[in-house]
Design an enzyme around this catalytic site. Structure first.
Site, PDB file in Angstrom:
ATOM      1  N   PRO A 121      -7.754  -2.622  -4.172  1.00  0.00           N
ATOM      2  CA  PRO A 121      -8.949  -2.047  -3.546  1.00  0.00           C
ATOM      3  C   PRO A 121      -8.591  -1.351  -2.242  1.00  0.00           C
ATOM      4  O   PRO A 121      -7.728  -1.807  -1.504  1.00  0.00           O
ATOM      5  CB  PRO A 121      -9.837  -3.262  -3.264  1.00  0.00           C
ATOM      6  CG  PRO A 121      -9.212  -4.424  -3.930  1.00  0.00           C
ATOM      7  CD  PRO A 121      -7.795  -4.075  -4.231  1.00  0.00           C
ATOM      8  N   LYS A 140      -7.585  -3.462   4.731  1.00  0.00           N
ATOM      9  CA  LYS A 140      -7.762  -4.181   3.464  1.00  0.00           C
ATOM     10  C   LYS A 140      -7.907  -5.680   3.688  1.00  0.00           C
ATOM     11  O   LYS A 140      -7.792  -6.463   2.744  1.00  0.00           O
ATOM     12  CB  LYS A 140      -6.585  -3.874   2.536  1.00  0.00           C
ATOM     13  CG  LYS A 140      -6.465  -2.375   2.218  1.00  0.00           C
ATOM     14  CD  LYS A 140      -5.265  -2.079   1.335  1.00  0.00           C
ATOM     15  CE  LYS A 140      -5.160  -0.573   1.099  1.00  0.00           C
ATOM     16  NZ  LYS A 140      -3.979  -0.227   0.282  1.00  0.00           N
ATOM     17  N   ARG A 183       5.659   4.868  -4.845  1.00  0.00           N
ATOM     18  CA  ARG A 183       4.313   4.947  -5.408  1.00  0.00           C
ATOM     19  C   ARG A 183       4.177   6.297  -6.096  1.00  0.00           C
ATOM     20  O   ARG A 183       4.791   7.280  -5.705  1.00  0.00           O
ATOM     21  CB  ARG A 183       3.246   4.850  -4.292  1.00  0.00           C
ATOM     22  CG  ARG A 183       3.385   3.655  -3.373  1.00  0.00           C
ATOM     23  CD  ARG A 183       2.903   2.375  -3.999  1.00  0.00           C
ATOM     24  NE  ARG A 183       1.501   2.426  -4.377  1.00  0.00           N
ATOM     25  CZ  ARG A 183       0.482   2.126  -3.555  1.00  0.00           C
ATOM     26  NH1 ARG A 183       0.736   1.805  -2.304  1.00  0.00           N
ATOM     27  NH2 ARG A 183      -0.770   2.164  -3.975  1.00  0.00           N
TER      28      ARG A 183
END
Ligand code: ZN
Length: 289
Positions: A2, A52, A278
């Site tokens: 998230p 986060k 990534r």
């Protein structure tokens, strides 16, 4: 994982459903039994999101303190009113909140008058109790969160503009910018017309100010809608006469997970590659390197 807008939504929601409530905490899975015992009887006074990271601030009870949760890659949180369901799966922490009472914690009352609310946390990367000093240390480690009023974009911009690392990696560095994940980082660079491989030190102060302002705008939209939408009105499905994006990550975006598809702005094929371990996506025409 998230991104920050989700954590800010959770913080607001948890305050709405459990704020002011005295909680009974358990760890059905058994991995947070001691922490849960310390929370039981305390009252949720405030919630906070930073990047986060989710913080619950408790008062009273045997110990009170600050609950720190980071969902990481696999964490989930669920909640609902009334009678909590029978525990299923690996529940690290179950909170059941009810109207504050003098002693003994919330009690069940019949039917429609059951004012309890339950919350289940599964699979988090972090679930721990912090002191105020430890929470301060956590905040000190984190960079500027576009969703927080106390964010310091100038410090973040200074670090980015002194770095030789690629922008696509710098925006994901939580010690520089907190709460931005792969979708927002990818999309904000597309909207700025800058390739993710561009070294931070090539960014002008003006470009950074525009990127920061865009992150604030996009992430606030994310908090309101509960999904990431980054396309301008003229590129919405109805404006372009195209089908809406169908992806488990939801939202209308320009390039994230659109490798091989035509750019919504110029029609060139969206490219993908690895950056700082990534996946990253960009339009070679709209974002020249
Ligand atoms: Zn393009």
């Amino acid at each position: 994982m998230p991104e920050g807008h989700t954590i800010h939504r959770l913080a607001a929601h948890h305050h709405a459903v459990l704020g002011g409530a005295q909680v009974v905490a358990t760890s059905p899975q058994g991995r947070f039994t001691a922490g849960a015992a310390r929370l039981t009887g305390a009252t949720l006074a405030a919630t906070e999101a930073y990047g986060k990271h989710l913080l619950h601030h408790y008062r009273g009870g045997p110990a009170g303190g600050i609950l720190h949760v980071h969902l990481g890659l696999y964490g989930t949180v669920a909640d609902g009113p009334g009678q909590p369901p029978a525990p299923v799966g690996q529940i690290r922490l179950r909170l059941v909140g009810g109207p504050a009472v003098a002693a003994g914690g919330p009690t069940a009352t019949a039917g429609a008058t059951d004012r309890r609310h339950w919350l289940d946390l599964r699979g988090p990367a972090a679930c721990e109790l912090l002191t105020e000093a430890e929470a301060d240390a956590l905040r000190d480690r984190l960079g500027a969160d576009p969703l927080r009023d106390d964010a310091d974009p100038d410090t973040a911009g200074g670090r980015i503009r002194r770095s030789a690392r690629p922008l696509g990696a710098l925006l994901l560095d939580q010690t520089i910018v907190a709460g931005v994940g792969l979708v927002y980082a990818t999309e904000v660079l597309f909207r700025a017309g800058i390739a993710p491989t561009t070294p931070g030190r090539r960014l002008t102060a003006d470009q950074w100010q525009r990127i920061w302002a865009d992150l604030v705008t996009l992430m606030r939209i994310g908090v309101r809608r509960g999904r990431i939408d980054t396309v301008r009105d003229e590129h919405l499905p109805e404006a372009m006469g195209r089908a809406p994006r169908n992806d488990r990550h939801g939202g209308e975006v320009y390039v994230y997970r659109r490798a091989g598809q035509p750019c919504l702005c110029c029609g060139a094929t969206v490219a993908a590659g690895a950056l700082a371990a990534r996946n990253t996506y960009w339009c070679p025409t709209c974002q020249p390197g």
